[in-house]
Design a protein around this motif. Structure first.
Motif, PDB file in Angstrom:
ATOM      1  N   VAL A   1       0.847  -1.184   0.000  1.00 12.15           N
ATOM      2  CA  VAL A   1       0.000   0.000   0.000  1.00 12.15           C
ATOM      3  C   VAL A   1       0.885   1.237   0.000  1.00 12.15           C
ATOM      4  O   VAL A   1       1.818   1.349   0.807  1.00 12.15           O
ATOM      5  N   LYS A   2       0.602   2.166  -0.906  1.00 19.16           N
ATOM      6  CA  LYS A   2       1.348   3.422  -0.989  1.00 19.16           C
ATOM      7  C   LYS A   2       0.353   4.582  -1.003  1.00 19.16           C
ATOM      8  O   LYS A   2      -0.858   4.382  -1.128  1.00 19.16           O
ATOM      9  N   LEU A   3       0.871   5.781  -0.891  1.00 18.08           N
ATOM     10  CA  LEU A   3       0.052   6.984  -0.968  1.00 18.08           C
ATOM     11  C   LEU A   3       0.342   7.731  -2.257  1.00 18.08           C
ATOM     12  O   LEU A   3       1.500   7.900  -2.645  1.00 18.08           O
ATOM     13  N   ARG A   4      -0.727   8.164  -2.925  1.00 19.35           N
ATOM     14  CA  ARG A   4      -0.561   9.067  -4.059  1.00 19.35           C
ATOM     15  C   ARG A   4      -0.226  10.472  -3.528  1.00 19.35           C
ATOM     16  O   ARG A   4      -0.237  10.714  -2.317  1.00 19.35           O
ATOM     17  N   GLY A   5       0.011  11.371  -4.439  1.00 20.62           N
ATOM     18  CA  GLY A   5       0.356  12.733  -4.048  1.00 20.62           C
ATOM     19  C   GLY A   5      -0.722  13.426  -3.241  1.00 20.62           C
ATOM     20  O   GLY A   5      -0.428  14.278  -2.398  1.00 20.62           O
ATOM     21  N   ASP A   6      -1.984  13.052  -3.464  1.00 25.02           N
ATOM     22  CA  ASP A   6      -3.079  13.682  -2.716  1.00 25.02           C
ATOM     23  C   ASP A   6      -3.397  12.951  -1.424  1.00 25.02           C
ATOM     24  O   ASP A   6      -4.365  13.284  -0.742  1.00 25.02           O
ATOM     25  N   GLY A   7      -2.582  11.941  -1.067  1.00 27.91           N
ATOM     26  CA  GLY A   7      -2.793  11.210   0.177  1.00 27.91           C
ATOM     27  C   GLY A   7      -3.720  10.025   0.059  1.00 27.91           C
ATOM     28  O   GLY A   7      -3.916   9.292   1.041  1.00 27.91           O
ATOM     29  N   SER A   8      -4.302   9.796  -1.110  1.00 30.03           N
ATOM     30  CA  SER A   8      -5.182   8.640  -1.285  1.00 30.03           C
ATOM     31  C   SER A   8      -4.352   7.370  -1.437  1.00 30.03           C
ATOM     32  O   SER A   8      -3.168   7.407  -1.790  1.00 30.03           O
ATOM     33  N   ALA A   9      -5.004   6.246  -1.183  1.00 26.26           N
ATOM     34  CA  ALA A   9      -4.297   4.969  -1.157  1.00 26.26           C
ATOM     35  C   ALA A   9      -4.259   4.328  -2.539  1.00 26.26           C
ATOM     36  O   ALA A   9      -5.203   4.437  -3.330  1.00 26.26           O
ATOM     37  N   VAL A  10      -3.170   3.630  -2.815  1.00 21.95           N
ATOM     38  CA  VAL A  10      -3.066   2.820  -4.019  1.00 21.95           C
ATOM     39  C   VAL A  10      -2.244   1.578  -3.675  1.00 21.95           C
ATOM     40  O   VAL A  10      -1.327   1.634  -2.859  1.00 21.95           O
ATOM     41  N   LEU A  11      -2.595   0.462  -4.283  1.00 19.00           N
ATOM     42  CA  LEU A  11      -1.913  -0.803  -4.016  1.00 19.00           C
ATOM     43  C   LEU A  11      -1.036  -1.185  -5.196  1.00 19.00           C
ATOM     44  O   LEU A  11      -1.517  -1.358  -6.319  1.00 19.00           O
ATOM     45  N   ASP A  12       0.246  -1.299  -4.931  1.00 22.31           N
ATOM     46  CA  ASP A  12       1.205  -1.809  -5.917  1.00 22.31           C
ATOM     47  C   ASP A  12       1.263  -3.321  -5.744  1.00 22.31           C
ATOM     48  O   ASP A  12       1.670  -3.803  -4.682  1.00 22.31           O
ATOM     49  N   TYR A  13       0.830  -4.059  -6.755  1.00 24.12           N
ATOM     50  CA  TYR A  13       0.686  -5.514  -6.605  1.00 24.12           C
ATOM     51  C   TYR A  13       1.297  -6.237  -7.803  1.00 24.12           C
ATOM     52  O   TYR A  13       0.650  -6.414  -8.836  1.00 24.12           O
ATOM     53  N   PRO A  14       2.558  -6.650  -7.712  1.00 24.20           N
ATOM     54  CA  PRO A  14       3.206  -7.333  -8.836  1.00 24.20           C
ATOM     55  C   PRO A  14       2.590  -8.711  -9.079  1.00 24.20           C
ATOM     56  O   PRO A  14       2.424  -9.503  -8.141  1.00 24.20           O
ATOM     57  N   LEU A  15       2.244  -8.992 -10.316  1.00 28.59           N
ATOM     58  CA  LEU A  15       1.783 -10.331 -10.700  1.00 28.59           C
ATOM     59  C   LEU A  15       3.006 -11.105 -11.200  1.00 28.59           C
ATOM     60  O   LEU A  15       3.383 -11.025 -12.372  1.00 28.59           O
ATOM     61  N   THR A  16       3.628 -11.829 -10.290  1.00 25.10           N
ATOM     62  CA  THR A  16       4.885 -12.516 -10.593  1.00 25.10           C
ATOM     63  C   THR A  16       4.636 -13.746 -11.459  1.00 25.10           C
ATOM     64  O   THR A  16       3.500 -14.211 -11.632  1.00 25.10           O
ATOM     65  N   ASP A  17       5.718 -14.294 -11.999  1.00 24.51           N
ATOM     66  CA  ASP A  17       5.606 -15.520 -12.797  1.00 24.51           C
ATOM     67  C   ASP A  17       5.012 -16.652 -11.954  1.00 24.51           C
ATOM     68  O   ASP A  17       4.270 -17.492 -12.483  1.00 24.51           O
TER      69      ASP A  17
END
Length: 540
Positions: free
Chosen positions: A390-406
């Protein structure tokens, strides 16, 4: 037919303390014993137990208060009003679509009622890798029993709809065991529109069970009110800062701001949102665990065209499943998956199916004859399945970085193969793997050869999820998790986390009952600590 009663509107008429949005201005300051962020599975259980113990409670919910009178089985109304980002929340790279509730009752208001206890293999993994020795079947048994009794979790007695029956028919023909799914419903009309809110109040969500009890006991509910940040100093939360939001989640320039002081704070915003609150609060995170290991149960699907009408929009949405492909290998081996048959509705189907233009229009003409299977991929048990962050965008909203690995995509391929074979065994005329480069295949041999060659890459392979877990994981020591085994934050003494973000891995099954049972235990412990009672009163 006489109009059905609406217990929410009746409660408001009785004088429940609800503020925000159309329910009146939120005070600039509030004080209470416990402030709860969120109103979903973890928040509802916690609110009932705390309020019944005589503690003053304030519940903060970003979404609106909607009830059975508002639920009209229309996707165009339900998704913008009841879901995060109008049911179009996505991971950072847009490769996974996430269905997550954003309303009073949270995802319990819009889920499909499937109820599973935490699998023993998952609990064993938690004990081995995260030191959670007390999280075992025997220790959790009474808390699951209480939650199941309170929320009427029971076997579904009606015949499966055709969409689910086809899962059974194909699996049995291949020698694959199938089991019934328990549901948290009472007096269900078998409408099939659970994902749009239950218009008959049969679904035993937090909206109609625990939250009304808390409100009857004097709790205050703030709606259309976003928890922006916790004010943390000297190892304690000093205050919770909130802001009013409009229905589309935007903050108006003249939005009301509220400061809530409490003896204790409970974070129940759900995975993604709970870690985001802590990130915005710059909460202590000495070991870099916050927001890490957030899991989704990535879901892949195959669609089939049947000769007979399936009408997957009617009847209980998920009543059968198979764990055959979970149990076929070690939990930390190749990624296992659980198979279920989801409900089908026009908008959610059209936005999920591959293709565009005339080919998609041709598919949608076959909607009444369409059957779909989904595979819940069990992530979090292998070194190549670390989930997302879970990370924050510039406006403070949440975004999930989720790698789809092999590793994950290997599970996706095997799941598509398993589902296609089951659908052909059930009599499918054609099967379509939900993948941008797939086409309709007329035989199992043809489908198998094609699926074996499909490039299993993000954005080509359609991946969705309705299960979000982790990001504030439990652990027996602070180096392995954000939260102690009793639910209290390792570095902030008056802050607990009571939602699915607690889970150190994915559950490997639909997670709502895992949240109910585990949070029931944690909330009873919190009641004991705050009241000095030797034993907390269990769920009614």
């Amino acid at each position: 037919m006489s109009k059905l009663p609406d217990p929410i509107r009746e409660g408001l008429q009785r004088g429940w303390k609800v503020r925000g949005g159309p329910h009146g201005a939120v005070p600039e300051t509030l004080s209470c014993d416990v402030a709860i962020i969120g109103s979903g599975a973890g928040a509802g259980i916690t609110a009932e137990l705390l309020a019944r113990a005589g503690l003053s409670v304030v519940i903060v919910e970003e979404g609106p208060l909607r009830s059975s009178s508002d639920f009209r089985q229309r996707e165009s109304e339900a998704y913008p009003q009841l879901y995060q980002e109008s049911a179009s929340r996505k991971t950072e790279d847009k490769a996974i679509s996430i269905l997550q509730g954003r309303c009073v009752g949270g995802s319990t208001t819009v889920n499909w009622t499937s109820s599973f206890r935490t699998p023993p293999s998952t609990l064993g993994f938690w004990a081995q890798h995260f030191g959670l020795k007390d999280y075992n079947e025997q220790a959790l048994e009474p808390y699951f029993e209480q939650a199941e009794r309170r929320l009427n979790v029971s076997s579904w007695q009606m015949p499966p709809n055709e969409n689910n029956e086809l899962l059974r028919a194909g699996a049995v023909k291949l020698g694959i065991p199938v089991e019934s799914i328990r549901r948290n419903v009472q007096g269900c009309w078998n409408l099939g529109s659970c994902g749009m809110g239950c218009p008959t109040n049969a679904k035993q969500s937090m909206l109609v069970t625990t939250l009304p009890v808390a409100l009857e006991q004097g709790a205050t509910l703030l709606v259309q009110t976003r928890a922006e940040r916790l004010e943390v100093a000297s190892g304690k939360v000093q205050a919770l800062h909130c802001v009013g939001v409009q229905l589309n989640s935007t903050v108006a320039g003249d939005a009301a701001r509220t400061r809530i002081t409490a003896k204790h704070y409970v974070l129940s915003g759900g995975a993604i949102n709970s870690p985001a609150v802590l990130l915005r609060s710059q909460a202590p995170d000495p070991h870099g665990r916050l927001g890490q290991r957030t899991f989704l149960h990535p879901v892949v699907m195959t669609a089939a065209l049947m000769q007979q009408r399936v009408e997957g929009w009617t009847g209980a949405p998920q009543s059968l499943c198979t764990d055959h492909f979970l149990e076929a290998q070690a939990i930390d081996g190749p990624m296992g998956f659980k198979l279920e048959a989801p409900p089908l509705h026009p908008l959610i189907l059209a936005t999920t199916m591959p293709g565009m233009g005339q080919p998609q229009a041709d598919l949608l003409r076959q909607f009444p004859h369409t059957h779909v299977l989904l595979a819940l991929l069990r992530d979090g048990f292998h070194e190549q399945a670390q989930g997302g962050r879970v990370k924050l965008r510039g406006d403070g909203s949440a975004v999930l970085d989720y790698p789809l690995t092999d590793y994950v995509m290997d599970g996706a391929r095997r799941a598509m193969l398993a589902m296609a074979e089951i659908q052909f065994a059930a009599g499918a005329q054609q099967v379509l793997p939900v993948h941008e480069m797939a086409t309709l295949y007329s035989t199992w041999a043809q489908a198998k050869a094609a699926i074996d060659q499909l490039p299993m890459k993000p954005l080509l392979t359609k991946v969705v999820s309705a299960h979000v877990m982790g990001g504030c994981g439990l652990a027996a020591d602070e180096k392995r998790g954000v939260v102690r085994p009793d639910g209290v934050h390792w570095q902030v003494e008056n802050l607990s986390v009571h939602d699915g973000s607690l889970f150190p891995t994915s559950v490997g099954a639909n997670p709502q009952l895992s949240i109910y049972g585990i949070v029931n235990r944690l909330a009873q412990g919190l009641v004991q600590r705050m009241t000095g009672q030797p034993q907390a009163q269990p769920l009614a």
